[in-house]
Design a protein around this motif. Structure first.
Motif, PDB file in Angstrom:
ATOM      1  N   LEU A  96     112.004  33.469  48.433  1.00 17.33           N
ATOM      2  CA  LEU A  96     113.308  32.862  48.231  1.00 17.33           C
ATOM      3  C   LEU A  96     113.943  32.675  49.598  1.00 17.33           C
ATOM      4  N   VAL A  97     114.397  31.470  49.874  1.00 17.28           N
ATOM      5  CA  VAL A  97     114.953  31.170  51.185  1.00 17.28           C
ATOM      6  C   VAL A  97     116.336  30.573  51.014  1.00 17.28           C
ATOM      7  N   GLU A  98     117.341  31.320  51.481  1.00 16.01           N
ATOM      8  CA  GLU A  98     118.724  30.842  51.422  1.00 16.01           C
ATOM      9  C   GLU A  98     119.066  30.048  52.669  1.00 16.01           C
ATOM     10  N   ASN A 112     113.157  23.611  42.154  1.00 18.17           N
ATOM     11  CA  ASN A 112     113.031  25.072  42.306  1.00 18.17           C
ATOM     12  C   ASN A 112     114.145  25.635  43.181  1.00 18.17           C
ATOM     13  N   SER A 113     115.362  25.189  42.909  1.00 18.03           N
ATOM     14  CA  SER A 113     116.475  25.578  43.767  1.00 18.03           C
ATOM     15  C   SER A 113     117.701  25.973  42.946  1.00 18.03           C
ATOM     16  N   VAL A 114     118.447  26.898  43.506  1.00 20.04           N
ATOM     17  CA  VAL A 114     119.732  27.292  42.945  1.00 20.04           C
ATOM     18  C   VAL A 114     120.776  27.164  44.049  1.00 20.04           C
ATOM     19  N   TYR A 115     122.004  26.841  43.643  1.00 17.06           N
ATOM     20  CA  TYR A 115     123.048  26.536  44.602  1.00 17.06           C
ATOM     21  C   TYR A 115     124.304  27.353  44.303  1.00 17.06           C
ATOM     22  N   GLY A 148     116.122  36.660  41.680  1.00 15.58           N
ATOM     23  CA  GLY A 148     115.710  36.356  40.320  1.00 15.58           C
ATOM     24  C   GLY A 148     116.046  37.496  39.380  1.00 15.58           C
ATOM     25  N   HIS A 149     116.712  37.177  38.284  1.00 17.90           N
ATOM     26  CA  HIS A 149     117.143  38.188  37.326  1.00 17.90           C
ATOM     27  C   HIS A 149     116.046  38.425  36.305  1.00 17.90           C
ATOM     28  N   GLY A 159     106.499  30.270  44.474  1.00 18.71           N
ATOM     29  CA  GLY A 159     105.625  31.352  44.071  1.00 18.71           C
ATOM     30  C   GLY A 159     106.025  32.099  42.818  1.00 18.71           C
ATOM     31  N   LEU A 160     107.061  31.625  42.118  1.00 13.63           N
ATOM     32  CA  LEU A 160     107.438  32.255  40.861  1.00 13.63           C
ATOM     33  C   LEU A 160     107.735  31.164  39.830  1.00 13.63           C
ATOM     34  N   PRO A 161     107.654  31.529  38.546  1.00 12.24           N
ATOM     35  CA  PRO A 161     107.961  30.534  37.495  1.00 12.24           C
ATOM     36  C   PRO A 161     109.460  30.295  37.437  1.00 12.24           C
TER      37      PRO A 161
END
Length: 123
Positions: free
Chosen positions: A4-6, A77-80, A98-99, A26-28
């Motif tokens: 995960l890269v912020e 594959n991104s969250v903001y 990731g929760h 690398g994750l679903p």
């Protein structure tokens, strides 16, 4: 390997805005609820926001309600995290994670933390 890269942090004046991004690999990703946390110097890591796997449900800490908006793009594959009306007390390192389930406010219920991005709000 999960990564995960912020990005998107920086220095902004009080009242300004920033948009943080978190790119996952690398994750679903589309199966994972995602969250944002922050940690200020000398303080514990605290929950900021969380979004369900499909974006239908969002949760916010009381201190960011009405100012911050969490969103995601599963195709990328991104969250903001859109942060408006920033305050000096928002200064912290911001992390996405990731929760995996359970209480959404507890960092221990999140996997795959990023390295964080620094947000500094000047008065």
């Amino acid at each position: 390997q999960v990564q995960l890269v912020e990005s998107g942090g920086g220095l902004v004046q009080a009242g300004g805005s920033l948009r943080l991004s978190c790119a996952a690999s690398g994750l679903p990703f589309s199966s994972y609820a995602m969250g944002w946390f922050r940690q200020a110097p000398g303080k514990e890591r605290e929950f900021v926001a969380r979004i369900s796997w499909n974006g239908d449900n969002t949760y916010y800490a009381d201190f960011v309600k009405g100012r911050f908006t969490i969103s995601r793009d599963n195709a990328k594959n991104s969250v903001y995290l859109q942060m408006n009306s920033l305050k000096p007390e928002d200064t912290a390192v911001y992390y996405c994670a990731g929760h995996r389930g359970g209480n959404i406010y507890r960092p221990g219920n999140y996997d795959y933390w990023g390295q964080g991005t620094q947000v500094t709000v000047s008065s």
